[in-house]
Motif scaffolding. Structure first.
Motif, PDB file in Angstrom:
ATOM      1  N   PHE A   8      43.213  97.376  48.115  1.00 53.62           N
ATOM      2  CA  PHE A   8      44.416  98.208  48.105  1.00 53.62           C
ATOM      3  C   PHE A   8      45.272  97.946  49.343  1.00 53.62           C
ATOM      4  CE2 PHE A   8      41.567 100.410  45.280  1.00 53.62           C
ATOM      5  CZ  PHE A   8      42.381 101.010  44.334  1.00 53.62           C
ATOM      6  N   TYR A   9      46.586  97.886  49.113  1.00 51.19           N
ATOM      7  CA  TYR A   9      47.555  97.768  50.193  1.00 51.19           C
ATOM      8  C   TYR A   9      48.648  98.810  49.978  1.00 51.19           C
ATOM      9  CZ  TYR A   9      45.433  93.254  51.350  1.00 51.19           C
ATOM     10  OH  TYR A   9      44.548  92.261  51.703  1.00 51.19           O
ATOM     11  N   ARG A  10      49.222  99.249  51.098  1.00 48.46           N
ATOM     12  CA  ARG A  10      50.315 100.202  51.063  1.00 48.46           C
ATOM     13  C   ARG A  10      51.642  99.494  51.346  1.00 48.46           C
ATOM     14  NH1 ARG A  10      50.396 104.741  48.338  1.00 48.46           N
ATOM     15  NH2 ARG A  10      48.834 106.268  48.957  1.00 48.46           N
ATOM     16  N   LEU A  11      52.652  99.815  50.542  1.00 43.55           N
ATOM     17  CA  LEU A  11      54.016  99.400  50.851  1.00 43.55           C
ATOM     18  C   LEU A  11      54.590 100.439  51.807  1.00 43.55           C
ATOM     19  CD1 LEU A  11      54.995  98.523  47.203  1.00 43.55           C
ATOM     20  CD2 LEU A  11      55.194  96.905  49.093  1.00 43.55           C
ATOM     21  N   SER A  12      54.903 100.020  53.028  1.00 46.61           N
ATOM     22  CA  SER A  12      55.442 100.970  54.000  1.00 46.61           C
ATOM     23  C   SER A  12      56.936 101.206  53.796  1.00 46.61           C
ATOM     24  CB  SER A  12      55.176 100.484  55.428  1.00 46.61           C
ATOM     25  OG  SER A  12      55.663  99.169  55.614  1.00 46.61           O
ATOM     26  N   LYS A  13      57.544 100.358  52.979  1.00 45.91           N
ATOM     27  CA  LYS A  13      58.935 100.543  52.569  1.00 45.91           C
ATOM     28  C   LYS A  13      59.015 100.344  51.065  1.00 45.91           C
ATOM     29  CE  LYS A  13      60.928  98.945  56.947  1.00 45.91           C
ATOM     30  NZ  LYS A  13      61.818  97.934  57.602  1.00 45.91           N
ATOM     31  N   PRO A  14      59.969 100.984  50.392  1.00 50.70           N
ATOM     32  CA  PRO A  14      60.053 100.869  48.926  1.00 50.70           C
ATOM     33  C   PRO A  14      60.159  99.421  48.473  1.00 50.70           C
ATOM     34  CG  PRO A  14      61.488 102.623  49.714  1.00 50.70           C
ATOM     35  CD  PRO A  14      60.993 101.889  50.936  1.00 50.70           C
ATOM     36  N   PHE A  15      59.514  99.127  47.357  1.00 50.50           N
ATOM     37  CA  PHE A  15      59.604  97.803  46.743  1.00 50.50           C
ATOM     38  C   PHE A  15      60.891  97.772  45.927  1.00 50.50           C
ATOM     39  CE2 PHE A  15      58.499  94.501  43.606  1.00 50.50           C
ATOM     40  CZ  PHE A  15      58.043  93.504  44.457  1.00 50.50           C
ATOM     41  N   THR A  16      61.883  97.050  46.421  1.00 55.04           N
ATOM     42  CA  THR A  16      63.229  97.150  45.851  1.00 55.04           C
ATOM     43  C   THR A  16      63.541  96.218  44.683  1.00 55.04           C
ATOM     44  OG1 THR A  16      64.010  95.673  47.627  1.00 55.04           O
ATOM     45  CG2 THR A  16      64.219  98.048  47.978  1.00 55.04           C
ATOM     46  N   PRO A  17      62.948  95.007  44.595  1.00 60.21           N
ATOM     47  CA  PRO A  17      63.356  94.142  43.475  1.00 60.21           C
ATOM     48  C   PRO A  17      63.038  94.782  42.125  1.00 60.21           C
ATOM     49  CG  PRO A  17      62.116  92.901  45.115  1.00 60.21           C
ATOM     50  CD  PRO A  17      61.970  94.346  45.467  1.00 60.21           C
ATOM     51  N   GLU A  18      64.012  94.802  41.234  1.00 58.08           N
ATOM     52  CA  GLU A  18      63.768  95.306  39.895  1.00 58.08           C
ATOM     53  C   GLU A  18      63.109  94.209  39.056  1.00 58.08           C
ATOM     54  OE1 GLU A  18      67.402  96.809  38.339  1.00 58.08           O
ATOM     55  OE2 GLU A  18      67.508  98.488  39.764  1.00 58.08           O
ATOM     56  N   PHE A  19      62.673  94.601  37.877  1.00 59.65           N
ATOM     57  CA  PHE A  19      61.879  93.718  37.021  1.00 59.65           C
ATOM     58  C   PHE A  19      62.533  92.351  36.811  1.00 59.65           C
ATOM     59  CE2 PHE A  19      61.075  92.386  32.542  1.00 59.65           C
ATOM     60  CZ  PHE A  19      59.776  91.951  32.723  1.00 59.65           C
ATOM     61  N   ASN A  20      63.760  92.325  36.314  1.00 61.26           N
ATOM     62  CA  ASN A  20      64.431  91.053  36.023  1.00 61.26           C
ATOM     63  C   ASN A  20      64.691  90.243  37.287  1.00 61.26           C
ATOM     64  OD1 ASN A  20      64.518  91.427  33.235  1.00 61.26           O
ATOM     65  ND2 ASN A  20      66.407  92.609  33.344  1.00 61.26           N
ATOM     66  N   GLN A  21      65.066  90.942  38.357  1.00 55.24           N
ATOM     67  CA  GLN A  21      65.333  90.258  39.614  1.00 55.24           C
ATOM     68  C   GLN A  21      64.060  89.629  40.175  1.00 55.24           C
ATOM     69  OE1 GLN A  21      66.522  92.816  42.817  1.00 55.24           O
ATOM     70  NE2 GLN A  21      67.105  91.124  44.179  1.00 55.24           N
ATOM     71  N   LEU A  22      62.959  90.363  40.102  1.00 53.76           N
ATOM     72  CA  LEU A  22      61.689  89.838  40.609  1.00 53.76           C
ATOM     73  C   LEU A  22      61.264  88.605  39.819  1.00 53.76           C
ATOM     74  CD1 LEU A  22      59.217  90.030  42.430  1.00 53.76           C
ATOM     75  CD2 LEU A  22      58.206  91.619  40.763  1.00 53.76           C
ATOM     76  N   GLY A  23      61.413  88.652  38.501  1.00 50.43           N
ATOM     77  CA  GLY A  23      61.044  87.501  37.676  1.00 50.43           C
ATOM     78  C   GLY A  23      61.836  86.260  38.040  1.00 50.43           C
ATOM     79  N   ALA A  24      63.128  86.429  38.315  1.00 44.69           N
ATOM     80  CA  ALA A  24      63.973  85.291  38.688  1.00 44.69           C
ATOM     81  C   ALA A  24      63.567  84.729  40.048  1.00 44.69           C
ATOM     82  CB  ALA A  24      65.434  85.720  38.702  1.00 44.69           C
ATOM     83  N   LEU A  25      63.260  85.627  40.993  1.00 46.19           N
ATOM     84  CA  LEU A  25      62.833  85.177  42.320  1.00 46.19           C
ATOM     85  C   LEU A  25      61.494  84.431  42.245  1.00 46.19           C
ATOM     86  CD1 LEU A  25      63.700  88.386  44.384  1.00 46.19           C
ATOM     87  CD2 LEU A  25      64.862  86.175  44.530  1.00 46.19           C
ATOM     88  N   MET A  26      60.597  84.918  41.409  1.00 46.43           N
ATOM     89  CA  MET A  26      59.295  84.276  41.281  1.00 46.43           C
ATOM     90  C   MET A  26      59.412  82.906  40.631  1.00 46.43           C
ATOM     91  SD  MET A  26      56.979  87.585  40.163  1.00 46.43           S
ATOM     92  CE  MET A  26      55.431  86.697  40.089  1.00 46.43           C
ATOM     93  N   ALA A  27      60.379  82.744  39.751  1.00 42.91           N
ATOM     94  CA  ALA A  27      60.580  81.447  39.106  1.00 42.91           C
ATOM     95  C   ALA A  27      60.910  80.367  40.127  1.00 42.91           C
ATOM     96  CB  ALA A  27      61.673  81.548  38.053  1.00 42.91           C
ATOM     97  N   ASP A  28      61.551  80.767  41.237  1.00 34.84           N
ATOM     98  CA  ASP A  28      61.883  79.808  42.300  1.00 34.84           C
ATOM     99  C   ASP A  28      60.650  79.389  43.095  1.00 34.84           C
ATOM    100  OD1 ASP A  28      64.568  79.874  41.623  1.00 34.84           O
ATOM    101  OD2 ASP A  28      65.036  81.493  43.033  1.00 34.84           O
ATOM    102  N   HIS A  29      59.565  80.145  42.930  1.00 31.39           N
ATOM    103  CA  HIS A  29      58.312  79.823  43.628  1.00 31.39           C
ATOM    104  C   HIS A  29      57.186  79.615  42.620  1.00 31.39           C
ATOM    105  CE1 HIS A  29      59.787  80.887  47.731  1.00 31.39           C
ATOM    106  NE2 HIS A  29      60.610  81.654  47.038  1.00 31.39           N
ATOM    107  N   ALA A  30      57.548  79.084  41.461  1.00 28.64           N
ATOM    108  CA  ALA A  30      56.566  78.881  40.394  1.00 28.64           C
ATOM    109  C   ALA A  30      55.565  77.791  40.773  1.00 28.64           C
ATOM    110  CB  ALA A  30      57.276  78.510  39.096  1.00 28.64           C
ATOM    111  N   PHE A  31      54.385  77.909  40.229  1.00 21.89           N
ATOM    112  CA  PHE A  31      53.349  76.896  40.460  1.00 21.89           C
ATOM    113  C   PHE A  31      53.764  75.562  39.864  1.00 21.89           C
ATOM    114  CE2 PHE A  31      49.821  74.513  38.626  1.00 21.89           C
ATOM    115  CZ  PHE A  31      49.067  74.249  39.759  1.00 21.89           C
ATOM    116  N   THR A  32      53.544  74.505  40.609  1.00 17.08           N
ATOM    117  CA  THR A  32      53.736  73.147  40.111  1.00 17.08           C
ATOM    118  C   THR A  32      52.460  72.362  40.402  1.00 17.08           C
ATOM    119  OG1 THR A  32      54.755  72.483  42.211  1.00 17.08           O
ATOM    120  CG2 THR A  32      56.237  73.146  40.429  1.00 17.08           C
ATOM    121  N   PRO A  33      52.021  71.526  39.476  1.00 22.43           N
ATOM    122  CA  PRO A  33      50.790  70.759  39.695  1.00 22.43           C
ATOM    123  C   PRO A  33      50.893  69.868  40.926  1.00 22.43           C
ATOM    124  CG  PRO A  33      51.474  70.666  37.391  1.00 22.43           C
ATOM    125  CD  PRO A  33      52.605  71.289  38.146  1.00 22.43           C
TER     126      PRO A  33
END
Length: 302
Positions: A8-33
């Motif tokens: 378990f970890y605590r977020l000391s500040k609110p997690f602000t990225p919304e669902f669609n925004q987070l998905g787009a940001l994660m796509a920029d750091h997607a796994f590549t072989p």
């Protein structure tokens, strides 16, 4: 729960990225072989093969998955080839191979072997519950958990996370359970490990934890490191004195009650993720209550 472990970890500040925004940001750091000369690669993948997005949302909770590919290069093979090359240089050139040259030869061997090396794949999942400022990582150790959190921090740009602490000593409280058999939320199992600075480690498996032999170790000053429990009469798990939870397994009765025969894998994932979120919230509440409550002091993660 389909998590086998929980840190378990605590977020000391609110997690602000919304669902669609987070998905787009994660796509920029997607796994590549791994490319031909890479020893390892790490990035985000979809939480489920049937789901194309990098994040899965259910009942406000966000399920994410990171994957690592590691090239397997046995040290014994590298050292054997290095020995052969050093011996060949000595015999053909009649000279000694120095330490610096050996390191260069070793690097060359690794480069030669990488394209033919087998790959090992490891995945780590995490559940973000923004409304509760919680992140739960399914990892048996802190190294893998914090590797995922580091990638998440890179992904969203800024992430303030702390390792929560409790008021009372976890080892002392777990030791008191053995002596008094008193815990409202956790029933004792049959496994336990203890540590004493002078006498070493004591491990008990498949025994009555309320036996005189086990309790005697506590009275002799041993500190409880891990203890097997059953939580809420539904889940077996091992509690660690650093608040890690491992070996999570549903009872047979619960497994049968929550079995989901829906043919749609995403419907099953939605149901499982929503349940996971609610259960982790209750588990964290019971866990912190058992140890005197959550302390205001906490350790900032790297």
């Amino acid at each position: 729960m389909h998590f086998k472990n929980a840190i378990f970890y605590r977020l000391s500040k609110p997690f602000t990225p919304e669902f669609n925004q987070l998905g787009a940001l994660m796509a920029d750091h997607a796994f590549t072989p791994c490319s031909g000369q890479q020893l390892s690669s790490y990035g985000w993948i979809s939480p489920h093969p049937a789901h194309s997005f990098m994040v899965f949302e259910s009942n406000g909770a966000l399920l994410i998955t990171a994957q690592r590919e590691s090239k397997l290069l046995p040290a014994s093979s590298i050292n054997r080839l290095l020995t052969e090359r050093v011996a060949k240089i000595k015999s053909t050139e009649d000279r000694t191979v120095g330490r610096k040259e050996k390191m260069q030869l070793k690097d060359e061997i690794v480069i030669d072997l990488l394209p033919r090396a087998l790959s090992k794949f490891d995945t780590t999942q995490a559940l973000i519950i923004p409304n509760e400022n919680l992140i739960i990582v399914d990892a048996s150790g802190f190294t893998a958990a914090e590797e995922l959190l580091s990638l998440l921090r890179q992904t969203v740009g800024s992430l303030s996370i702390v390792s929560p602490e409790v008021i009372n000593s976890t080892s002392t409280v777990m030791g008191s359970w053995l002596i008094a058999d008193q815990s409202e939320s956790f029933a004792l199992g049959a496994d336990c490990s203890m540590q004493d600075n002078e006498q070493g480690k004591a491990v008990f498996k498949g025994v009555d934890l309320l036996s005189e032999h086990v309790i005697g170790h506590v009275n002799d000053g041993y500190q409880v490191i891990t203890i097997g429990v059953c939580w809420d009469s539904n889940y077996f798990m091992s509690l660690n004195n650093d608040l890690r939870i491992s070996k999570i397994k549903a009872t047979d009765e619960l497994s049968e009650a929550i079995s989901n025969d829906n043919d749609d894998p995403l419907v099953r994932l939605d149901t499982d993720t929503a349940r996971l979120s609610l259960e982790f919230q209750r588990l964290w509440q019971d866990l912190t209550t058992a140890f005197g409550g959550e302390s205001k002091a906490a350790t900032q993660t790297a």
